[in-house]
Design a protein around this motif. Structure first.
Motif, PDB file in Angstrom:
ATOM      1  N   ARG A 146      64.027  37.252  35.342  1.00 36.27           N
ATOM      2  CA  ARG A 146      63.071  36.145  35.181  1.00 36.27           C
ATOM      3  C   ARG A 146      62.348  35.844  36.482  1.00 36.27           C
ATOM      4  O   ARG A 146      61.128  35.672  36.503  1.00 36.27           O
ATOM      5  CB  ARG A 146      63.809  34.901  34.677  1.00 36.27           C
ATOM      6  CG  ARG A 146      62.925  33.710  34.496  1.00 36.27           C
ATOM      7  CD  ARG A 146      62.152  33.805  33.198  1.00 36.27           C
ATOM      8  NE  ARG A 146      61.428  32.565  33.006  1.00 36.27           N
ATOM      9  CZ  ARG A 146      60.101  32.486  32.964  1.00 36.27           C
ATOM     10  NH1 ARG A 146      59.368  33.553  33.030  1.00 36.27           N
ATOM     11  NH2 ARG A 146      59.520  31.326  32.810  1.00 36.27           N
ATOM     12  N   LEU A 147      63.091  35.773  37.595  1.00 35.83           N
ATOM     13  CA  LEU A 147      62.452  35.509  38.880  1.00 35.83           C
ATOM     14  C   LEU A 147      61.537  36.660  39.281  1.00 35.83           C
ATOM     15  O   LEU A 147      60.430  36.438  39.774  1.00 35.83           O
ATOM     16  CB  LEU A 147      63.489  35.260  39.977  1.00 35.83           C
ATOM     17  CG  LEU A 147      62.914  35.039  41.378  1.00 35.83           C
ATOM     18  CD1 LEU A 147      61.915  33.880  41.407  1.00 35.83           C
ATOM     19  CD2 LEU A 147      64.040  34.818  42.380  1.00 35.83           C
ATOM     20  N   ALA A 148      61.972  37.879  39.044  1.00 38.99           N
ATOM     21  CA  ALA A 148      61.147  39.041  39.376  1.00 38.99           C
ATOM     22  C   ALA A 148      59.821  38.984  38.620  1.00 38.99           C
ATOM     23  O   ALA A 148      58.753  39.210  39.199  1.00 38.99           O
ATOM     24  CB  ALA A 148      61.894  40.333  39.064  1.00 38.99           C
ATOM     25  N   THR A 149      59.881  38.659  37.349  1.00 37.58           N
ATOM     26  CA  THR A 149      58.667  38.546  36.542  1.00 37.58           C
ATOM     27  C   THR A 149      57.776  37.432  37.083  1.00 37.58           C
ATOM     28  O   THR A 149      56.569  37.613  37.254  1.00 37.58           O
ATOM     29  CB  THR A 149      59.013  38.284  35.064  1.00 37.58           C
ATOM     30  OG1 THR A 149      59.781  39.391  34.580  1.00 37.58           O
ATOM     31  CG2 THR A 149      57.773  38.096  34.220  1.00 37.58           C
ATOM     32  N   ARG A 150      58.366  36.298  37.375  1.00 37.05           N
ATOM     33  CA  ARG A 150      57.608  35.143  37.888  1.00 37.05           C
ATOM     34  C   ARG A 150      56.934  35.483  39.216  1.00 37.05           C
ATOM     35  O   ARG A 150      55.807  35.062  39.469  1.00 37.05           O
ATOM     36  CB  ARG A 150      58.552  33.961  38.066  1.00 37.05           C
ATOM     37  CG  ARG A 150      57.860  32.710  38.556  1.00 37.05           C
ATOM     38  CD  ARG A 150      58.831  31.589  38.793  1.00 37.05           C
ATOM     39  NE  ARG A 150      59.293  31.018  37.535  1.00 37.05           N
ATOM     40  CZ  ARG A 150      60.063  29.944  37.463  1.00 37.05           C
ATOM     41  NH1 ARG A 150      60.488  29.352  38.565  1.00 37.05           N
ATOM     42  NH2 ARG A 150      60.435  29.475  36.294  1.00 37.05           N
TER      43      ARG A 150
ATOM     44  N   LEU B 122      55.989  40.793  49.561  1.00 35.59           N
ATOM     45  CA  LEU B 122      56.789  40.544  48.356  1.00 35.59           C
ATOM     46  C   LEU B 122      57.792  39.422  48.599  1.00 35.59           C
ATOM     47  O   LEU B 122      58.078  38.629  47.698  1.00 35.59           O
ATOM     48  CB  LEU B 122      57.489  41.829  47.907  1.00 35.59           C
ATOM     49  CG  LEU B 122      56.564  42.993  47.524  1.00 35.59           C
ATOM     50  CD1 LEU B 122      57.385  44.191  47.059  1.00 35.59           C
ATOM     51  CD2 LEU B 122      55.557  42.584  46.471  1.00 35.59           C
ATOM     52  N   MET B 123      58.329  39.341  49.819  1.00 34.48           N
ATOM     53  CA  MET B 123      59.254  38.248  50.131  1.00 34.48           C
ATOM     54  C   MET B 123      58.542  36.909  49.973  1.00 34.48           C
ATOM     55  O   MET B 123      59.115  35.954  49.442  1.00 34.48           O
ATOM     56  CB  MET B 123      59.808  38.392  51.545  1.00 34.48           C
ATOM     57  CG  MET B 123      60.778  39.543  51.691  1.00 34.48           C
ATOM     58  SD  MET B 123      61.641  39.587  53.274  1.00 34.48           S
ATOM     59  CE  MET B 123      60.310  39.873  54.405  1.00 34.48           C
ATOM     60  N   PHE B 124      57.284  36.826  50.420  1.00 35.44           N
ATOM     61  CA  PHE B 124      56.535  35.578  50.270  1.00 35.44           C
ATOM     62  C   PHE B 124      56.265  35.259  48.804  1.00 35.44           C
ATOM     63  O   PHE B 124      56.269  34.089  48.405  1.00 35.44           O
ATOM     64  CB  PHE B 124      55.225  35.626  51.062  1.00 35.44           C
ATOM     65  CG  PHE B 124      55.437  35.442  52.532  1.00 35.44           C
ATOM     66  CD1 PHE B 124      55.861  34.229  53.052  1.00 35.44           C
ATOM     67  CD2 PHE B 124      55.231  36.489  53.401  1.00 35.44           C
ATOM     68  CE1 PHE B 124      56.065  34.057  54.414  1.00 35.44           C
ATOM     69  CE2 PHE B 124      55.422  36.337  54.768  1.00 35.44           C
ATOM     70  CZ  PHE B 124      55.847  35.117  55.274  1.00 35.44           C
ATOM     71  N   ARG B 125      56.058  36.255  47.973  1.00 31.58           N
ATOM     72  CA  ARG B 125      55.883  36.017  46.532  1.00 31.58           C
ATOM     73  C   ARG B 125      57.134  35.395  45.934  1.00 31.58           C
ATOM     74  O   ARG B 125      57.065  34.470  45.124  1.00 31.58           O
ATOM     75  CB  ARG B 125      55.603  37.322  45.800  1.00 31.58           C
ATOM     76  CG  ARG B 125      54.227  37.838  45.915  1.00 31.58           C
ATOM     77  CD  ARG B 125      54.134  39.016  44.975  1.00 31.58           C
ATOM     78  NE  ARG B 125      52.920  39.754  45.121  1.00 31.58           N
ATOM     79  CZ  ARG B 125      52.668  40.868  44.467  1.00 31.58           C
ATOM     80  NH1 ARG B 125      53.565  41.371  43.632  1.00 31.58           N
ATOM     81  NH2 ARG B 125      51.528  41.500  44.631  1.00 31.58           N
ATOM     82  N   VAL B 126      58.294  35.934  46.330  1.00 29.75           N
ATOM     83  CA  VAL B 126      59.562  35.436  45.788  1.00 29.75           C
ATOM     84  C   VAL B 126      59.824  34.016  46.265  1.00 29.75           C
ATOM     85  O   VAL B 126      60.205  33.151  45.478  1.00 29.75           O
ATOM     86  CB  VAL B 126      60.730  36.382  46.147  1.00 29.75           C
ATOM     87  CG1 VAL B 126      62.066  35.762  45.791  1.00 29.75           C
ATOM     88  CG2 VAL B 126      60.560  37.722  45.455  1.00 29.75           C
ATOM     89  N   THR B 127      59.625  33.761  47.554  1.00 28.24           N
ATOM     90  CA  THR B 127      59.860  32.400  48.045  1.00 28.24           C
ATOM     91  C   THR B 127      58.920  31.414  47.349  1.00 28.24           C
ATOM     92  O   THR B 127      59.340  30.328  46.951  1.00 28.24           O
ATOM     93  CB  THR B 127      59.729  32.302  49.579  1.00 28.24           C
ATOM     94  OG1 THR B 127      58.459  32.774  49.990  1.00 28.24           O
ATOM     95  CG2 THR B 127      60.819  33.087  50.277  1.00 28.24           C
ATOM     96  N   ALA B 128      57.657  31.795  47.152  1.00 35.12           N
ATOM     97  CA  ALA B 128      56.713  30.910  46.468  1.00 35.12           C
ATOM     98  C   ALA B 128      57.122  30.684  45.016  1.00 35.12           C
ATOM     99  O   ALA B 128      56.988  29.569  44.498  1.00 35.12           O
ATOM    100  CB  ALA B 128      55.302  31.496  46.531  1.00 35.12           C
ATOM    101  N   ALA B 129      57.643  31.699  44.359  1.00 37.26           N
ATOM    102  CA  ALA B 129      58.082  31.568  42.965  1.00 37.26           C
ATOM    103  C   ALA B 129      59.260  30.608  42.842  1.00 37.26           C
ATOM    104  O   ALA B 129      59.497  30.043  41.775  1.00 37.26           O
ATOM    105  CB  ALA B 129      58.443  32.933  42.388  1.00 37.26           C
ATOM    106  N   LEU B 130      59.993  30.407  43.933  1.00 36.74           N
ATOM    107  CA  LEU B 130      61.103  29.450  43.950  1.00 36.74           C
ATOM    108  C   LEU B 130      60.686  28.111  44.565  1.00 36.74           C
ATOM    109  O   LEU B 130      61.525  27.269  44.872  1.00 36.74           O
ATOM    110  CB  LEU B 130      62.286  30.032  44.736  1.00 36.74           C
ATOM    111  CG  LEU B 130      63.056  31.148  44.047  1.00 36.74           C
ATOM    112  CD1 LEU B 130      64.019  31.814  45.021  1.00 36.74           C
ATOM    113  CD2 LEU B 130      63.801  30.618  42.829  1.00 36.74           C
ATOM    114  N   ASP B 131      59.378  27.931  44.750  1.00 39.67           N
ATOM    115  CA  ASP B 131      58.841  26.712  45.371  1.00 39.67           C
ATOM    116  C   ASP B 131      59.401  26.485  46.768  1.00 39.67           C
ATOM    117  O   ASP B 131      59.708  25.357  47.164  1.00 39.67           O
ATOM    118  CB  ASP B 131      59.077  25.482  44.487  1.00 39.67           C
ATOM    119  CG  ASP B 131      58.329  25.555  43.178  1.00 39.67           C
ATOM    120  OD1 ASP B 131      57.193  26.080  43.185  1.00 39.67           O
ATOM    121  OD2 ASP B 131      58.872  25.115  42.153  1.00 39.67           O
TER     122      ASP B 131
END
Length: 87
Positions: free
Chosen positions: A26-30, A52-61
């Protein structure tokens, strides 16, 4: 929170993902990354792509805040006097 290496960042992201009740998929998709990449990132892969790390951190707010390392010989009393103002 102080994070100084890929392993600690991965552990923190894993913890935040779990607290948010998200699966890796779910997080990967987000975040727009693959689940395989996310698993490697959470495991502390030191060569994970920064974008990609910044995408993941942003997806977790979350956001990344970079601060200079405080001097090792810091005199806390002297430092705090700077904030007392004139007397």
């Amino acid at each position: 929170m102080r994070i100084s290496n890929a392993h600690d960042l991965g552990l923190h992201i894993r913890e935040r993902r779990r607290l948010a009740g998200l699966s890796q998929e779910r997080l990967a998709t987000r975040a727009g990354v693959s689940r395989r990449w996310l698993a490697a990132f959470e495991a502390g892969k030191p060569t994970a792509e920064a974008g990609l790390m910044f995408r993941v951190t942003a997806a977790l707010d979350l956001y990344v805040d970079v601060q200079p390392e405080p001097p090792r010989d810091l005199d806390l009393d002297e430092y705090l006097k700077r904030f007392d103002g004139p007397r």
